[in-house]
Design a protein around this motif. Structure first.
Motif, short mmCIF file in Angstrom:
data_model
loop_
_atom_site.label_atom_id
_atom_site.label_comp_id
_atom_site.label_asym_id
_atom_site.label_seq_id
_atom_site.Cartn_x
_atom_site.Cartn_y
_atom_site.Cartn_z
N THR A 169 0.88 -1.16 0.00
CA THR A 169 0.00 0.00 0.00
C THR A 169 0.91 1.21 0.00
OG1 THR A 169 -1.67 -1.13 1.32
CG2 THR A 169 -1.83 1.26 1.21
N VAL A 170 0.92 1.96 -1.10
CA VAL A 170 1.79 3.13 -1.22
C VAL A 170 1.03 4.29 -1.85
CG1 VAL A 170 3.94 1.77 -1.39
CG2 VAL A 170 2.70 2.40 -3.46
N SER A 171 1.56 5.48 -1.62
CA SER A 171 1.00 6.67 -2.28
C SER A 171 1.98 7.24 -3.30
CB SER A 171 0.65 7.74 -1.24
OG SER A 171 1.80 8.09 -0.51
N ASP A 172 3.23 6.77 -3.26
CA ASP A 172 4.26 7.25 -4.17
C ASP A 172 4.85 6.06 -4.90
OD1 ASP A 172 6.10 8.99 -5.40
OD2 ASP A 172 7.56 8.74 -3.80
N PRO A 173 4.86 6.02 -6.21
CA PRO A 173 4.75 7.12 -7.15
C PRO A 173 3.31 7.58 -7.40
CG PRO A 173 5.12 5.10 -8.34
CD PRO A 173 5.19 4.76 -6.88
N PHE A 174 2.34 6.72 -7.09
CA PHE A 174 0.92 7.06 -7.13
C PHE A 174 0.23 6.02 -6.25
CE2 PHE A 174 2.01 4.88 -11.16
CZ PHE A 174 1.32 3.68 -11.00
N PRO A 175 -1.04 6.23 -5.87
CA PRO A 175 -1.70 5.28 -4.98
C PRO A 175 -1.77 3.88 -5.59
CG PRO A 175 -2.97 7.30 -5.17
CD PRO A 175 -1.88 7.38 -6.19
N MET A 176 -1.31 2.89 -4.81
CA MET A 176 -1.34 1.50 -5.23
C MET A 176 -1.67 0.63 -4.03
SD MET A 176 1.88 0.57 -7.68
CE MET A 176 3.12 1.83 -7.54
N GLU A 177 -2.43 -0.42 -4.28
CA GLU A 177 -2.67 -1.45 -3.27
C GLU A 177 -2.65 -2.79 -3.97
OE1 GLU A 177 -5.36 -0.91 0.14
OE2 GLU A 177 -6.34 -2.74 -0.62
N ILE A 178 -1.73 -3.64 -3.55
CA ILE A 178 -1.55 -4.96 -4.17
C ILE A 178 -1.75 -6.03 -3.09
CG2 ILE A 178 0.05 -6.50 -5.36
CD1 ILE A 178 1.48 -3.96 -6.42
N PRO A 179 -2.76 -6.89 -3.26
CA PRO A 179 -2.97 -7.96 -2.27
C PRO A 179 -2.02 -9.14 -2.50
CG PRO A 179 -4.77 -7.90 -3.87
CD PRO A 179 -3.83 -6.80 -4.24
N TRP A 180 -1.68 -9.81 -1.41
CA TRP A 180 -0.79 -10.98 -1.50
C TRP A 180 -1.38 -12.05 -2.41
CZ3 TRP A 180 4.00 -10.51 -0.20
CH2 TRP A 180 4.39 -9.68 0.86
N GLU A 181 -2.69 -12.26 -2.36
CA GLU A 181 -3.27 -13.34 -3.14
C GLU A 181 -3.05 -13.15 -4.65
OE1 GLU A 181 -7.48 -13.78 -2.60
OE2 GLU A 181 -7.90 -11.71 -3.13
N HIS A 182 -2.84 -11.92 -5.09
CA HIS A 182 -2.57 -11.67 -6.52
C HIS A 182 -1.11 -11.96 -6.88
CE1 HIS A 182 -6.22 -8.79 -7.11
NE2 HIS A 182 -6.56 -9.96 -6.62
N LEU A 183 -0.29 -12.23 -5.87
CA LEU A 183 1.13 -12.53 -6.10
C LEU A 183 1.44 -14.01 -5.85
CD1 LEU A 183 2.68 -9.36 -4.42
CD2 LEU A 183 2.16 -9.72 -6.84
#
Length: 189
Positions: A169-183
């Motif tokens: 979950t980051v705001s830089d370089p832009f908002p992103m949220e990546i769940p573990w199940e997708h990896l």
């Protein structure tokens, strides 16, 4: 000359300080995690393009030559890279890259943690992620960033699969949220 080598041969090579360096064979799990991460970066990049109404444009790639600098020639192949859109004929270079990610393996750990970390920072790539994995998929993600005019990366966070359902979950370089199940190596159906 390096870029003129047949693509099938060049796939397993990098050029470092003017020398051609072979890359180790990557296991299936290693490649799957890199591909899954690239797909998630692309999904988040598409969301950002939509949020900005097309004012920003991003692409992702896996194991593509990224020219870090020309003298001495150095081109690395991140396992996954998020970069600004460039014309098809233009060589992907460090100045286009936003996130370079390496999937750690037994043979690449030192190179990825020491040499590539320093090379990507020197080339000015803003974000560097190191991803460890197991038989399930991505296990941890260490995030590094260039901050405040510093030379070299600062460690800005590590997440582990045991910490919850969200890997990034980051705001830089832009908002992103990546769940573990997708990896995961074999995504749930």
């Amino acid at each position: 000359m390096f870029l003129e080598i047949d693509g099938d041969i060049r796939r397993d090579l990098e050029i470092v300080d003017g020398f051609v360096v072979p890359r180790e064979q990557r296991r299936r799990e290693h490649q799957k995690v890199g591909t899954r991460l690239s797909l998630e970066l692309e999904r988040e990049a598409v969301r950002q393009v939509r949020r900005t109404g097309g004012a920003e444009c991003y692409e992702t790639n896996t194991e593509v030559d990224v020219l870090l600098w020309e003298v001495p020639a150095t081109a690395r192949k991140p396992d996954a890279v998020l970069h600004r859109c460039i014309p098809d004929f233009e060589q992907l270079a460090a100045e286009h890259c936003i996130v370079a990610a390496e999937v750690l393996s037994t043979w690449s750990g030192r190179r990825d943690r020491v040499h590539k970390l320093a090379d990507y920072a020197d080339a000015g790539i803003p974000h560097y992620w190191l991803v460890s994995f197991d038989k399930v998929g991505a296990l941890s993600i260490e995030r590094h960033a260039l901050t405040g005019g510093r030379r070299g990366y600062a460690h800005i966070g590590t997440t582990h699969r045991d910490m919850g359902p969200v890997a990034v979950t980051v705001s830089d370089p832009f908002p992103m949220e990546i769940p573990w199940e997708h990896l995961e190596i074999a995504p749930r159906v």
